[in-house]
Design a protein around this motif. Structure first.
Motif, PDB file in Angstrom:
ATOM      1  N   LEU A 132       4.226   6.248   6.876  1.00 14.95           N
ATOM      2  CA  LEU A 132       5.372   5.778   7.654  1.00 14.95           C
ATOM      3  C   LEU A 132       6.574   6.703   7.468  1.00 14.95           C
ATOM      4  CD1 LEU A 132       5.396   1.911   7.002  1.00 14.95           C
ATOM      5  CD2 LEU A 132       4.948   3.027   9.191  1.00 14.95           C
ATOM      6  N   GLN A 133       6.902   6.975   6.213  1.00 13.77           N
ATOM      7  CA  GLN A 133       8.070   7.791   5.928  1.00 13.77           C
ATOM      8  C   GLN A 133       7.920   9.205   6.461  1.00 13.77           C
ATOM      9  OE1 GLN A 133       9.083   7.645   1.769  1.00 13.77           O
ATOM     10  NE2 GLN A 133       9.129   5.419   1.699  1.00 13.77           N
ATOM     11  N   GLN A 134       6.742   9.783   6.289  1.00 15.81           N
ATOM     12  CA  GLN A 134       6.536  11.147   6.764  1.00 15.81           C
ATOM     13  C   GLN A 134       6.636  11.229   8.282  1.00 15.81           C
ATOM     14  OE1 GLN A 134       2.778  12.330   5.010  1.00 15.81           O
ATOM     15  NE2 GLN A 134       3.774  13.065   3.149  1.00 15.81           N
ATOM     16  N   GLY A 135       6.132  10.224   8.978  1.00 10.10           N
ATOM     17  CA  GLY A 135       6.224  10.220  10.436  1.00 10.10           C
ATOM     18  C   GLY A 135       7.656  10.139  10.918  1.00 10.10           C
ATOM     19  N   ALA A 136       8.443   9.249  10.300  1.00  7.29           N
ATOM     20  CA  ALA A 136       9.848   9.111  10.686  1.00  7.29           C
ATOM     21  C   ALA A 136      10.633  10.373  10.362  1.00  7.29           C
ATOM     22  CB  ALA A 136      10.462   7.905   9.979  1.00  7.29           C
ATOM     23  N   ARG A 162       6.540   8.173  13.847  1.00 10.26           N
ATOM     24  CA  ARG A 162       7.265   9.262  14.507  1.00 10.26           C
ATOM     25  C   ARG A 162       7.739   8.836  15.890  1.00 10.26           C
ATOM     26  NH1 ARG A 162       3.246  13.330  16.299  1.00 10.26           N
ATOM     27  NH2 ARG A 162       3.070  11.717  17.902  1.00 10.26           N
ATOM     28  N   ASP A 163       6.857   8.225  16.661  1.00  9.03           N
ATOM     29  CA  ASP A 163       7.214   7.838  18.022  1.00  9.03           C
ATOM     30  C   ASP A 163       8.197   6.679  18.050  1.00  9.03           C
ATOM     31  OD1 ASP A 163       5.564   9.829  18.884  1.00  9.03           O
ATOM     32  OD2 ASP A 163       3.931   8.518  19.538  1.00  9.03           O
ATOM     33  N   SER A 177       0.835  -1.196   0.000  1.00 10.43           N
ATOM     34  CA  SER A 177       0.000   0.000   0.000  1.00 10.43           C
ATOM     35  C   SER A 177       0.873   1.251   0.000  1.00 10.43           C
ATOM     36  CB  SER A 177      -0.921   0.023   1.226  1.00 10.43           C
ATOM     37  OG  SER A 177      -1.531   1.289   1.356  1.00 10.43           O
ATOM     38  N   PRO A 178       0.940   1.975  -1.120  1.00 11.68           N
ATOM     39  CA  PRO A 178       1.777   3.182  -1.149  1.00 11.68           C
ATOM     40  C   PRO A 178       1.309   4.244  -0.164  1.00 11.68           C
ATOM     41  CG  PRO A 178       0.383   3.049  -3.108  1.00 11.68           C
ATOM     42  CD  PRO A 178       0.248   1.746  -2.396  1.00 11.68           C
ATOM     43  N   ASN A 179       0.006   4.295   0.101  1.00 10.71           N
ATOM     44  CA  ASN A 179      -0.518   5.287   1.043  1.00 10.71           C
ATOM     45  C   ASN A 179      -0.002   5.039   2.456  1.00 10.71           C
ATOM     46  OD1 ASN A 179      -2.604   6.747  -0.750  1.00 10.71           O
ATOM     47  ND2 ASN A 179      -3.089   4.599  -1.057  1.00 10.71           N
TER      48      ASN A 179
END
Length: 343
Positions: free
Chosen positions: A88-92, A309-310, A81-83
């Motif tokens: 995931l990437q944006q949070g990290a 992110r967390d 799922s690309p969404n």
């Protein structure tokens, strides 16, 4: 700014330039950028102002060579799922903004295919630590290899071995049950579901929540109302089309992620069925596609951004030898939209 400022010559500023402009030693500048405890706030402020004026950025590679660290963190995933992956990437990346650490994205087609070589993978990319996402966060071989090597890792949304490593979690069973109860509250009694990739433990957890809600309402699911999916749009389309083409089609379908729910909506349109007039369709994740397709998808908001992110924050704290909570539990919420309605 002195007459020999690097800005006047178009070259990149160095730590020597910062020391000269701030009228301090190179060692003092190094202490400031390494967050050494024996630097006064006044001195730190002075050095940082000069560094900002010179557009100076510490050389992370050089710092790593000195401390035998790369300041590279891995985000390891297998997810079609690309969404979900974007969240995931944006949070990290949000957690690492302004940090000396950098993110290395490690996508694989199949976690099982690289599990035995996980240590070779992290060492070949010179990682300091890694964030494991489903299904890697539950893979026994990966967890065993990393734990034995004492390689720092944090797990996102694991369902097994809760005592093995720090983790960010959410309740997949409870979330799926809530969504199914919502469909039942709308009067639906013939409810189908499209399962996710069987290699992802979350698929089994969401199916369990679905079944719990049906059993509590005295309902059962017909075998031909159980669709096999892979968390992809195409698999959702195929599973929903088979269900909806049957004479006793379900009045509602709960897809285990939004990509499959979007595929199910397309299948309904393909068969000339109205959503939600003829069939209600719900998803899971609250990813971008749930807000783009029409009708917009009723879904479970899983805080993927926050979990990533967390998890990254926990990994940084671990590497910096700072305190952190070993478990961060993220609540889910139901988001009703236009794709569901009364039976």
């Amino acid at each position: 700014m002195s007459a020999t400022s690097p800005l006047d010559h178009g070259r990149r500023a160095t730590i020597i330039d910062v020391a000269r402009e701030a009228e301090v030693s190179i060692k003092t500048v190094s202490r400031v950028f390494n967050d050494a405890p024996n630097v006064t706030p006044k001195m730190r402020d002075k050095v940082m102002k000069v560094a900002t004026a010179l557009h100076y950025h510490p050389n992370v590679v050089a710092q790593g060579l000195v401390g035998r660290r790369s300041y590279l963190l891995g985000l390891f995933y297998e997810n079609p799922s690309p969404n979900y992956v974007v969240e995931l990437q944006q949070g990290a990346l949000a957690r690492l903004h302004g940090e000396k650490y950098r993110l290395v994205v490690l996508p694989v087609e199949q976690v099982a295919a690289v599990a035995d070589n996980i240590l070779g993978l992290v060492r070949s990319t010179a990682l300091d630590g890694i964030v494991l996402t489903p299904p890697a966060s539950d893979h026994p071989v990966i967890l065993e290899r990393l734990a034995q090597a004492r390689f720092p890792f944090v797990r996102i949304a694991p369902t097994h071995s809760p005592d093995l490593g720090p983790r960010t979690i959410t309740d997949d069973v409870g979330a799926a049950r809530l969504m199914t109860e919502y469909l039942i509250s709308l009067g639906h009694r013939r409810i189908g579901t499209i399962k996710g990739d069987p290699s992802h433990p979350s698929s089994a957890a969401r199916l369990l929540g679905f079944n719990h809600a049906l059993a509590a309402a005295g309902l059962t699911v017909q075998p031909h109302h159980l669709g096999d999916g892979l968390f992809t749009f195409d698999s959702g389309f195929a599973a929903a089309r088979a269900m909806l083409a049957s004479p006793d089609r379900p009045s509602a379908i709960f897809a285990q992620n939004d990509d499959m729910a979007a595929g199910a909506i397309m299948a309904a349109h393909d068969l000339g069925l109205k959503v939600p007039g003829d069939v209600s369709i719900a998803g899971f994740d609250d990813s971008a596609i749930a807000r783009i397709v029409w009708p917009r998808i009723t879904t479970i908001h899983q805080p993927v951004f926050d979990m990533a992110r967390d998890a990254t924050d926990m990994l940084v704290a671990m590497l910096e030898k700072q305190p952190y909570a070993p478990v961060v539990d993220h609540p889910f919420t139901l988001v009703p939209r236009q794709s569901t309605g009364p039976a």
